[in-house]
Scaffold this active site. Structure first.
Site, PDB file in Angstrom:
ATOM      1  N   GLU A   1       0.821  -1.207   0.000  1.00  0.00           N
ATOM      2  CA  GLU A   1       0.000   0.000   0.000  1.00  0.00           C
ATOM      3  C   GLU A   1       0.857   1.260   0.000  1.00  0.00           C
ATOM      4  O   GLU A   1       0.541   2.244  -0.675  1.00  0.00           O
ATOM      5  CB  GLU A   1      -0.944   0.002   1.211  1.00  0.00           C
ATOM      6  CG  GLU A   1      -1.957  -1.122   1.235  1.00  0.00           C
ATOM      7  CD  GLU A   1      -3.028  -0.986   0.161  1.00  0.00           C
ATOM      8  OE1 GLU A   1      -3.028   0.024  -0.582  1.00  0.00           O
ATOM      9  OE2 GLU A   1      -3.871  -1.894   0.045  1.00  0.00           O
TER      10      GLU A   1
ATOM     11  N   THR B   1      -0.630   0.346 -10.255  1.00  0.00           N
ATOM     12  CA  THR B   1      -1.950  -0.151  -9.876  1.00  0.00           C
ATOM     13  C   THR B   1      -2.724   0.844  -9.026  1.00  0.00           C
ATOM     14  O   THR B   1      -3.865   0.581  -8.659  1.00  0.00           O
ATOM     15  CB  THR B   1      -1.838  -1.522  -9.180  1.00  0.00           C
ATOM     16  OG1 THR B   1      -3.101  -2.179  -9.191  1.00  0.00           O
ATOM     17  CG2 THR B   1      -1.330  -1.361  -7.750  1.00  0.00           C
TER      18      THR B   1
ATOM     19  N   GLU C   1     -11.794   0.448 -10.776  1.00  0.00           N
ATOM     20  CA  GLU C   1     -11.378  -0.557 -11.764  1.00  0.00           C
ATOM     21  C   GLU C   1     -12.196  -0.514 -13.057  1.00  0.00           C
ATOM     22  O   GLU C   1     -11.646  -0.664 -14.155  1.00  0.00           O
ATOM     23  CB  GLU C   1     -11.435  -1.959 -11.149  1.00  0.00           C
ATOM     24  CG  GLU C   1     -10.351  -2.235 -10.131  1.00  0.00           C
ATOM     25  CD  GLU C   1     -10.636  -1.611  -8.777  1.00  0.00           C
ATOM     26  OE1 GLU C   1      -9.685  -1.400  -7.994  1.00  0.00           O
ATOM     27  OE2 GLU C   1     -11.824  -1.315  -8.488  1.00  0.00           O
TER      28      GLU C   1
ATOM     29  N   GLU D   1     -19.450  -4.402  -4.291  1.00  0.00           N
ATOM     30  CA  GLU D   1     -18.066  -4.833  -4.130  1.00  0.00           C
ATOM     31  C   GLU D   1     -17.838  -6.206  -4.744  1.00  0.00           C
ATOM     32  O   GLU D   1     -16.777  -6.476  -5.308  1.00  0.00           O
ATOM     33  CB  GLU D   1     -17.708  -4.858  -2.641  1.00  0.00           C
ATOM     34  CG  GLU D   1     -16.296  -5.288  -2.322  1.00  0.00           C
ATOM     35  CD  GLU D   1     -15.238  -4.253  -2.673  1.00  0.00           C
ATOM     36  OE1 GLU D   1     -14.054  -4.512  -2.403  1.00  0.00           O
ATOM     37  OE2 GLU D   1     -15.590  -3.190  -3.229  1.00  0.00           O
TER      38      GLU D   1
ATOM     39  N   ASP E   1      -5.040  -9.982  -8.018  1.00  0.00           N
ATOM     40  CA  ASP E   1      -5.250  -9.142  -9.196  1.00  0.00           C
ATOM     41  C   ASP E   1      -3.997  -8.549  -9.822  1.00  0.00           C
ATOM     42  O   ASP E   1      -3.659  -8.828 -10.976  1.00  0.00           O
ATOM     43  CB  ASP E   1      -6.258  -8.031  -8.868  1.00  0.00           C
ATOM     44  CG  ASP E   1      -5.938  -7.297  -7.557  1.00  0.00           C
ATOM     45  OD1 ASP E   1      -4.916  -7.597  -6.923  1.00  0.00           O
ATOM     46  OD2 ASP E   1      -6.733  -6.419  -7.172  1.00  0.00           O
TER      47      ASP E   1
END
EC number: 3.2.1.113
Length: 624
Positions: free
Chosen positions: A212, A613, A526, A485, A357
C-alpha cells in the site's frame, strides 16, 4: 468467442474488386459511355455532336490558357501539349475513392455506436471533463477543510483518519491527478504539504504495509517527480509546487526504508510489513504474504533506480518476479498467498480479485515499462502473462444464464476443486489490462494496420470487450447505478433467487446475484480504468458514455455537500445508506481515469506511459 473472422484475416476474404486497377484508356471510354447513358438528350445524333463540340472546345481553351513558351519537352523529357499539359492529363483517372470497408472494419473506423466520430475537442466531452475536474476540487476541498495531513477523510463526520500508516496518503495520491487536471492551486497546496511534512512523517512513523505504501505514496511521489519536469526534455505539467528533486529525495528516503522488507527476508519474497522509523520488517501475523502485493511493487522500484542511478531498488524488486517464474503454476495461474520463509506458494486459492489481481497486471506492465521487445532480459514476463491469460480463458471464464454475460470466476480449492461464480469488482481491472497487453498501448486500428496483433492478442482483446460489458452491467443492475463490491453469477450449476440489484428493468437482473454482505461500494476505480483504456484503444465512444453514466451516479448518491464523497453501504436501495469514508483512490484513480476518459488522447499516451496499480503514470523506458 465471436463467429466473425479474426481481425487479421478479414481483408483477405473481403471482396474489394470494385477498385481494381483500370487503364487510362478504359477510364476515358467508360466515362464517355457513362455520360451518354445518363443524359437523355444525348441519345440523338445531334445531341452527341454537340457534346463532342463542347468537349473539344473546353480542351482547346485549356491548351491556349498557358504561355507558348511552355510547349515542347518538359524537364524530364516527357512530351507535352502546348501549355505544358501532358497527354496523360486528358486521360487522367478520376480521383480514387477510398477503399470500400468490410462491415467489421467500418465499425472500427467509426468510433461511436451510431457510426459517428466524436473528436476529443467536442464541446460535450470538454464540458463533461470539466465536471470531473469540479468533482475533484469538491473532494479535495472537503479533505483540506477537515482532514489535511490525515490518510483519509470521513466526509460525513467531517474529520480525518489514519488507516494507512499516517503518511498523508490522500495528499500524495491526489497530487499527480491535480497536475494532470491543471489545478495549480491544489498542486501548490499538496506539494507544499509534501515538502514541509512528509519526510518527517516517514522518519517517525511505525508500521506500514509494503504494498500500500509503495503504490500510493512512493508511486505518487515518483509520478509527481516526472510530471513536474524531473526528467529534463520530457513532460512538464506544472510550474508550481516544489522542485522535482524534492519529490525524488523523499521517494529515495522512503524506498530505502521499504527495502528492509526485501533484505530482511530469507528468500526473494519480501515481508509485508515495515517499521519505518526503524527500517525493519517482519512477516504478517499468519506468516504468508499476498502474491499480488509482493509482485506489484516492481514498476515503482524500477523507475526509482532509473532516475536515481542506483540499481539496488530494481534489483531487489525484480528478484521476486524472477523467483515466481521458477515456481509451479496451474496453466500460468498462481495461488493468492506466498511464504517469505520458504519462497513457496501457500494454499490453492486462485482468483483475480483481492490478493491476486495486480500480480497479472504487473507481468505485462513491467515488460512494457522496460521497453517490451527492446529488452530481451524481461521476455519471461510477457511469456508468463500470455500463459496466465490462456489459463484465465480456459479455467476461469464462464457465461451466465439466461443472458450470457462473460465473467471471471474463482477456484478456491485449485483447479481440481469446485468453480465459484464469484467476481470481485477488483477483477474489472482485467479488461483494461487485456486490451493494453494486446495492442501495447497503440490504438486497435494502428495495431491492425501495422499487423502487430497475434491471434492471442485478438482473443484477449475480444475477452476485454466482453468483460468490460459485464463490469458495466454490474452498475446497471443496481438501483443506484453503482456496482457492488462483489457479484455472483447464475450458471447452470449455481443459482440463488431473490438477490438482485434492485433495478428490475435491467435485462441482466436474473444473471447477477448480489448478496447482502457484498452490496457496498467503496468508490472503486477498476471499471472506469478499463473504460478509459478501451476507449483509447478502440475509439468506441460507448465507453465514454458508460463512464459518464457512472460519474453521474457517483454525483447523485455519494457527493457530500460540505465537501468530499463517501462510500455506500448498499447500492441496491434508494436512498442508499452512507458509510462515511472517502478512499484515497477516489482522487488518485477514479476521478483521474474519468478525466482522462473524457479528454484528449495526447495526455498521458498509453504507448509512452504505464499506470501503476494506483493510477500513477510512469514513463516507459526508451532506448537511446
Amino acid at each position: 468467442m465471436s463467429k466473425s473472422l479474426p481481425y487479421s484475416v478479414k481483408d483477405i476474404h473481403y471482396d474489394n474488386a470494385k477498385f481494381r486497377h483500370r487503364s487510362p484508356l478504359k477510364v476515358f471510354s467508360q466515362s464517355l459511355l457513362t455520360l451518354s447513358t445518363k443524359r437523355n438528350y444525348a441519345s440523338c445524333s445531334t445531341g452527341k455532336f454537340l457534346i463532342l463540340i463542347l468537349f473539344f472546345g473546353v480542351a482547346c481553351l485549356m491548351l491556349m490558357s498557358k504561355s507558348p513558351n511552355e510547349s515542347g519537352l518538359n524537364e524530364k523529357g516527357k512530351v507535352t501539349f502546348v501549355g505544358g499539359l501532358r497527354l496523360g492529363g486528358l486521360l487522367r483517372k478520376p480521383p480514387r475513392l477510398p477503399p470500400r470497408l468490410s462491415p467489421d472494419e467500418g465499425q472500427l473506423r467509426g468510433s461511436s455506436t451510431n457510426g459517428s466520430t466524436i473528436s476529443n475537442s467536442d464541446p460535450k466531452w470538454a464540458a463533461r471533463q470539466q465536471s470531473v475536474k469540479e468533482a475533484f476540487d469538491h473532494a479535495w476541498s472537503g479533505y483540506r477543510k477537515y482532514a489535511m495531513g490525515y490518510d483519509e477523510l470521513m466526509p460525513i463526520s467531517q474529520k480525518g483518519v489514519d488507516g494507512l500508516g499516517g503518511l498523508g496518503a490522500t495528499v500524495v495520491d491526489a497530487l499527480d491527478t491535480a497536475m494532470i487536471m491543471g489545478l495549480d492551486n491544489i498542486v501548490s497546496e499538496a506539494g507544499s504539504w509534501v515538502e514541509t511534512h512528509l519526510l518527517e512523517r516517514i522518519s517517525q512513523k511505525g508500521q506500514v504495509n509494503l504494498f500500500e505504501t509503495t503504490i500510493r505514496v512512493l508511486g505518487g511521489l515518483l509520478s509527481a517527480y516526472h510530471l513536474s519536469g524531473g526528467e529534463q526534455g520530457t513532460v512538464n505539467m506544472t510550474h508550481v509546487g516544489p522542485k522535482p528533486v524534492i519529490y525524488l529525495n523523499i521517494a529515495k528516503d522512503l524506498a530505502d526504508r521499504l527495502l528492509s522488507a526485501f533484505t530482511s527476508s530469507p528468500t526473494p519474497v519480501p515481508f509485508c510489513d515495515v517499521i519505518l522509523h526503524e527500517s525493519t520488517a517482519h512477516p504478517a501475523p499468519g506468516g504468508a504474504s499476498s502474491t499480488a502485493e509482493v509482485a506489484s511493487v516492481q514498476l515503482e522500484f524500477n523507475y526509482l533506480s532509473s532516475i536515481s542511478g542506483d540499481p539496488k531498488y530494481s534489483t531487489e524488486a525484480m528478484k521476486v518476479l524472477a523467483h515466481i517464474k521458477t515456481l509451479p503454476k496451474t496453466e500460468g495461474l498462481v495461488p493468492i498467498y506466498i511464504s517469505p520463509q520458504t519462497g513457496d506458494f501457500v494454499g490453492e486459492n486462485i482468483r483475480l480479485g483481492s490478493r491476486g489481481d495486480s500480480y497479472y497486471e504487473y507481468l505485462i506492465k513491467v515488460w512494457l515499462q522496460q521497453g517490451a521487445k527492446l529488452n530481451s532480459n524481461f521476455t519471461y514476463l510477457h511469456d508468463m502473462y500470455i500463459e496466465a491469460m490462456k489459463g484465465v480463458r480456459h479455467l476461469l471464464v464462464q457465461n451466465s444464464i439466461p443472458k450470457g454475460l462473460v465473467f471471471v470466476g474463482e477456484l478456491p480449492y485449485g483447479s481440481k476443486g469446485e468453480f465459484s461464480p464469484k467476481m470481485d469488482h477488483l477483477v474489472c481491472f482485467l479488461p483494461g489490462t487485456l486490451a493494453l497487453g494486446a495492442t501495447k498501448g497503440l490504438t486497435k486500428e494502428q495495431a491492425l494496420k501495422e499487423n502487430l496483433l497475434s491471434f492471442e492478442d485478438l482473443e484477449n482483446l475480444k475477452l476485454a470487450e466482453d468483460l468490460a460489458k459485464t463490469c458495466f452491467e454490474m452498475y446497471e443492475v443496481t438501483a443506484t447505478g453503482l456496482a457492488p463490491e462483489i457479484a455472483y453469477f447464475h450458471t447452470k450449476d449455481y443459482t440463488e433467487d431473490g438477490l438482485d440489484g434492485g433495478n428490475k428493468s435491467s435485462m441482466y437482473a436474473n444473471d447477477i446475484i448480489i448478496k447482502p454482505a457484498d452490496r457496498h461500494n467503496l468508490l472503486r476505480p477498476e471499471t472506469v480504468e478499463s473504460l478509459f483504456v478501451l476507449y483509447r484503444i478502440t475509439k468506441d465512444t460507448k465507453y465514454r458514455d458508460q463512464g459518464w453514466q457512472i460519474f453521474e451516479a457517483f454525483e447523485k448518491y455519494t457527493k457530500v455537500k460540505s465537501g468530499g464523497y463517501t462510500s455506500l453501504d448498499d447500492v441496491t436501495e434508494v436512498p442508499p445508506h452512507r458509510r462515511d469514508k472517502m478512499e484515497t483512490f477516489f482522487l488518485g484513480e477514479t476521478l483521474k481515469y474519468l478525466y482522462l476518459l473524457f479528454g484528449d488522447d495526447s495526455v498521458i499516451p498509453l504507448d509512452k506511459f504505464v499506470f501503476n496499480t494506483e493510477a500513477h503514470p510512469l514513463p516507459i523506458r526508451r532506448n537511446t
